[in-house]
Every structure is written in C-alpha cells, then in structure tokens.
Design a protein around this motif. Structure first.
Motif, PDB file in Angstrom:
ATOM      1  N   ALA A  50       0.829  -1.212   0.000  1.00 14.61           N
ATOM      2  CA  ALA A  50       0.000   0.000   0.000  1.00 14.61           C
ATOM      3  C   ALA A  50       0.861   1.260   0.000  1.00 14.61           C
ATOM      4  O   ALA A  50       0.436   2.312  -0.498  1.00 14.61           O
ATOM      5  N   LYS A  51       2.078   1.164   0.545  1.00 12.12           N
ATOM      6  CA  LYS A  51       2.983   2.308   0.538  1.00 12.12           C
ATOM      7  C   LYS A  51       3.372   2.714  -0.887  1.00 12.12           C
ATOM      8  O   LYS A  51       3.822   3.840  -1.108  1.00 12.12           O
ATOM      9  N   HIS A  52       3.191   1.804  -1.838  1.00  5.02           N
ATOM     10  CA  HIS A  52       3.526   2.062  -3.244  1.00  5.02           C
ATOM     11  C   HIS A  52       2.277   2.075  -4.128  1.00  5.02           C
ATOM     12  O   HIS A  52       2.359   1.849  -5.329  1.00  5.02           O
ATOM     13  N   GLN A  53       1.108   2.342  -3.513  1.00  2.00           N
ATOM     14  CA  GLN A  53      -0.176   2.417  -4.217  1.00  2.00           C
ATOM     15  C   GLN A  53      -0.505   1.117  -4.964  1.00  2.00           C
ATOM     16  O   GLN A  53      -1.008   1.122  -6.090  1.00  2.00           O
ATOM     17  N   ILE A  54      -0.199  -0.012  -4.335  1.00  2.00           N
ATOM     18  CA  ILE A  54      -0.499  -1.318  -4.911  1.00  2.00           C
ATOM     19  C   ILE A  54      -1.374  -2.076  -3.920  1.00  2.00           C
ATOM     20  O   ILE A  54      -1.024  -2.188  -2.731  1.00  2.00           O
ATOM     21  N   SER A  58      -3.143  -5.229  -7.758  1.00  2.45           N
ATOM     22  CA  SER A  58      -3.835  -4.270  -8.621  1.00  2.45           C
ATOM     23  C   SER A  58      -3.292  -2.878  -8.369  1.00  2.45           C
ATOM     24  O   SER A  58      -2.892  -2.539  -7.246  1.00  2.45           O
ATOM     25  N   ALA A  59      -3.269  -2.074  -9.434  1.00 10.24           N
ATOM     26  CA  ALA A  59      -2.774  -0.697  -9.352  1.00 10.24           C
ATOM     27  C   ALA A  59      -3.587   0.157 -10.299  1.00 10.24           C
ATOM     28  O   ALA A  59      -4.209  -0.340 -11.251  1.00 10.24           O
ATOM     29  N   ALA A  60      -3.608   1.453 -10.039  1.00  8.26           N
ATOM     30  CA  ALA A  60      -4.327   2.383 -10.910  1.00  8.26           C
ATOM     31  C   ALA A  60      -3.702   2.379 -12.298  1.00  8.26           C
ATOM     32  O   ALA A  60      -2.569   1.913 -12.500  1.00  8.26           O
ATOM     33  N   ALA A  61      -4.467   2.912 -13.279  1.00  8.68           N
ATOM     34  CA  ALA A  61      -4.006   2.884 -14.664  1.00  8.68           C
ATOM     35  C   ALA A  61      -2.639   3.537 -14.826  1.00  8.68           C
ATOM     36  O   ALA A  61      -1.785   3.066 -15.573  1.00  8.68           O
ATOM     37  N   GLN A  85      -0.243   3.524 -12.792  1.00  9.84           N
ATOM     38  CA  GLN A  85       0.793   2.726 -12.143  1.00  9.84           C
ATOM     39  C   GLN A  85       0.870   1.308 -12.689  1.00  9.84           C
ATOM     40  O   GLN A  85       1.572   0.467 -12.114  1.00  9.84           O
ATOM     41  N   SER A  86       0.163   1.027 -13.773  1.00  7.25           N
ATOM     42  CA  SER A  86       0.082  -0.346 -14.294  1.00  7.25           C
ATOM     43  C   SER A  86       1.444  -0.892 -14.714  1.00  7.25           C
ATOM     44  O   SER A  86       1.678  -2.102 -14.668  1.00  7.25           O
ATOM     45  N   HIS A  87       2.366   0.009 -15.123  1.00  7.53           N
ATOM     46  CA  HIS A  87       3.682  -0.459 -15.567  1.00  7.53           C
ATOM     47  C   HIS A  87       4.452  -1.121 -14.428  1.00  7.53           C
ATOM     48  O   HIS A  87       5.324  -1.957 -14.663  1.00  7.53           O
ATOM     49  N   VAL A  88       4.142  -0.760 -13.185  1.00  2.68           N
ATOM     50  CA  VAL A  88       4.838  -1.356 -12.040  1.00  2.68           C
ATOM     51  C   VAL A  88       4.537  -2.848 -11.943  1.00  2.68           C
ATOM     52  O   VAL A  88       5.369  -3.635 -11.480  1.00  2.68           O
ATOM     53  N   LEU A  89       3.350  -3.243 -12.421  1.00  2.00           N
ATOM     54  CA  LEU A  89       2.962  -4.650 -12.367  1.00  2.00           C
ATOM     55  C   LEU A  89       3.268  -5.386 -13.669  1.00  2.00           C
ATOM     56  O   LEU A  89       3.550  -6.587 -13.648  1.00  2.00           O
ATOM     57  N   SER A  90       3.210  -4.701 -14.770  1.00  2.00           N
ATOM     58  CA  SER A  90       3.433  -5.364 -16.063  1.00  2.00           C
ATOM     59  C   SER A  90       4.912  -5.610 -16.350  1.00  2.00           C
ATOM     60  O   SER A  90       5.254  -6.485 -17.141  1.00  2.00           O
ATOM     61  N   GLN A  91       5.795  -4.840 -15.705  1.00  2.00           N
ATOM     62  CA  GLN A  91       7.232  -5.023 -15.896  1.00  2.00           C
ATOM     63  C   GLN A  91       7.767  -6.066 -14.907  1.00  2.00           C
ATOM     64  O   GLN A  91       7.212  -6.264 -13.826  1.00  2.00           O
ATOM     65  N   PRO A  92       8.858  -6.751 -15.262  1.00  5.63           N
ATOM     66  CA  PRO A  92       9.397  -7.815 -14.386  1.00  5.63           C
ATOM     67  C   PRO A  92       9.833  -7.281 -13.019  1.00  5.63           C
ATOM     68  O   PRO A  92      10.245  -6.122 -12.885  1.00  5.63           O
ATOM     69  N   TRP A  93       9.728  -8.145 -12.014  1.00  8.65           N
ATOM     70  CA  TRP A  93      10.213  -7.859 -10.672  1.00  8.65           C
ATOM     71  C   TRP A  93      11.540  -8.579 -10.447  1.00  8.65           C
ATOM     72  O   TRP A  93      11.787  -9.651 -11.001  1.00  8.65           O
ATOM     73  N   GLN A  94      12.358  -7.984  -9.603  1.00  2.77           N
ATOM     74  CA  GLN A  94      13.582  -8.642  -9.142  1.00  2.77           C
ATOM     75  C   GLN A  94      13.360  -9.047  -7.683  1.00  2.77           C
ATOM     76  O   GLN A  94      13.163  -8.200  -6.821  1.00  2.77           O
TER      77      GLN A  94
END
Length: 337
Positions: free
Chosen positions: A183-187, A199-202, A204-213
């Motif tokens: 929630a601190k990162h609007q997720i 889930s994230a707002a439109a 911020q969608s790139h934060v979820l669609s891009q790979p995580w490390q």
C-alpha cells in the motif's frame, strides 16, 4: 420651342432608362441573396434531419446490445443454477471433475469477442478497472514457515519492497503484512483462491506489467542472485471456481460461493435494465421529434438531397458525407426492429 421640348423628352427618357437599370440591378442583387438564404435554410433542415436519424440509429443499436447483454447474463445465471443443484447430492471425484470442466467451458465463452461479460464478471461496456496481475503460483508467500524469512522485491521504477515473515506466521497475518507494505507504493493485494492478485491504478500499471527482481533469505526465495519474475494476468472468476471444484470438501460452502456469483450477476442485470430505461426514453424522445415533422417535409428533404447530388452543388460533398455516415446506422436500425 420644339428644340426645347425634344431636349426635355430626351432627358426624361434617359432618366427612365437609368431608373429601370437601377431597379433591375437591385432585383438581380436581391434575388441571389434570397436564393442563398433559402438554400442555407434547406441545407440546415437536411442536416438536422440526418442528425436525428443518425442518433436514433445509434441509440437503437445500443438498445439491441443492452438486450443481448441481459440475455447472456441470464443464461450464465441459469447455468450456474444447474451446477448448484448438482451439488445437492454427494459428488464423486469424477463428478467434481465434470463440474470443473463445465465451469472452464463457461470461462472460455466469456473470453470470446462481443460478450457482455469479462472473465472477471464485469460488464464489457463499463470502463476497465484497475490493472490486475497475479503472482506465479510456484512462489508461496502465504504458507507458514518454521524459520523467519526476508524477501526483497525490486520494482521496475527502482523502488524496493521488503517483506518480513516471522516464524510460524499464519496466512492471514502474512497477507495483512503484505497489504500494508504494498500500500505504501499504491499497490493493492488480495487473495483469490490460492493465488495473490495485485492491482494498481491505470497510471501505475507499468509497475505490475514489468518484471520484478526478487531476492530472498530462506525457502520462499532461495538465497543468492536475484530472481527475475514476471507477473501473470489473473484467471477469471469461473476458472477459480473450477479449480476449487476439484478439491471441494464442503459442498454447502461451495454452493454459497456460487450464490455470491449469482448475486453479482443479478446486480448486473438490474444495472443493464436501468441503462435500458434511459435508452428507451431517449429513443422515444427522438421518435416524437420525428413525428412532429410532416411526411411531406421528410420527403422534401430527401428529394432536395437527391437533386443536389445529381447537380453537383457546392453542398453536395457535405450532404454525401452526412448520408454516408448514417447509412450503416440506418440499416442496422431497420434490421434491429
């Protein structure tokens, strides 16, 4: 005397000729003005008529889609009702598998084009909600572990999220902890079946669609080099029910979950019916406006359009374009009756 009379006659004749020419000139100048005003008024009437026809056709098309949407939602409701009745009797493993397959088939139907519902059981006509992505099922962040663990997630924007799992932490406590950290990162984070859905707002969608490390210290994520992970699009609600059907232990509890889905469908039916009332009222208002225009006026507008197109008048292009824009809608309007 005779000479003076001739001079006066000549002068009078010249004056009459000048007056006649002036009158003719004024008449010639006023005639195009009147003709231009008449043509502008006629063209305006044509455009207003075509505009009403176009709007009526568009509203009628929306009304047909609305009726089709209600039919599809009701059909899905009845199919779930049949499955729920099957659960009133004890189910063998084979019968549970059959119920799961039927739910998967219903899910597949929702993925086709021109369906009223999305796999998330939302109306296709509604604006898309927040972007949702699902964590790989191979990574378990909910089950209790005997030893404490620390998982670090690097987002695509360079920010990092640290998740601390105490030893023996329950799944509910782990979920609450993750919800607070993300929630601190609007997720937003929620549990859907056995999976975690983010889930994230439109914006911020790139934060979820891009790979995580992901880097870990324990069993969930083995220690060592960071692991690159790409989230997946979540499965539809019926797919989740299909998976649960194979492991169902309490059939009454499973029936209750089907009831919740049906209640959601009933709510959408009421929403669709409310939208239809608005469309019907708008269509009736347009038809009433058309009824106030006499049949002779409508015929005259059509005839004037035909003449202008044949003669190649300056307004022909706009008339042709206007008629071309509404032709498809008018045909669909006629077929929908």
């Amino acid at each position: 005397m005779l000479i003076d009379s001739l001079k006066q006659l000549t002068s009078s004749t010249a004056s009459l000729n000048s007056a006649s020419k002036a009158a003719k000139s004024q008449a010639v100048e006023s005639e195009p003005t009147k003709a231009g005003t008449s043509r502008n008024g006629s063209l305006q009437q044509q455009l207003e008529t075509l505009s009403r026809w176009s709007v009526s056709a568009d509203v009628s098309r929306q009304l047909a889609k609305n009726q089709q949407a209600e039919q599809q939602i009701r059909q899905l409701y009845q199919q779930l009702e049949q499955l729920k009745k099957q659960l009133e009797l004890p189910q063998s493993a084979g019968q549970k598998q059959q119920i799961s397959q039927q739910l998967q088939q219903l899910e597949t139907q929702l993925k086709h084009k021109n369906t009223a519902l999305t796999p998330a059981l939302q109306l296709s006509s509604q604006p898309a909600g927040p972007s949702q992505w699902q964590l790989n099922s191979k990574i378990d962040l909910l089950s209790p572990r005997k030893q404490p663990e620390l998982v670090t997630i690097g987002l695509s924007d360079g920010k990092k999220i640290q998740l601390s799992f105490p030893a023996g932490q329950s799944a509910d406590a782990a979920l609450t902890m993750m919800q607070q950290e993300f929630a601190k990162h609007q997720i937003d984070v929620k549990q859907q079946g056995a999976a975690l859905v983010f889930s994230a707002a439109a914006g911020q969608s790139h934060v979820l669609s891009q790979p995580w490390q992901m880097h870990g210290e324990g069993i969930r994520i083995a220690a060592g080099n960071p692991v690159q992970l790409r989230l997946q699009k979540p499965e539809g609600q019926l797919s989740v029910l299909a998976q649960q059907a194979q492991q169902m232990e309490n059939q009454q509890a499973y029936q209750a979950e089907l009831n919740q889905v049906q209640q959601k469908l009933q709510q959408m039916i009421r929403q669709v019916q409310s939208e239809r009332q608005v469309l019907v009222a708008k269509l009736n208002a347009l038809r009433m406006a058309d009824s106030q225009q006499s049949e002779q006026q409508v015929s005259a507008v059509s005839q004037e359009l035909k003449v202008q197109m044949q003669q190649g008048a300056a307004s022909s292009l706009s008339a042709i374009m206007a008629q071309g824009n509404v032709t498809r809608s008018l045909v669909e309007f006629a077929l929908s009756d």
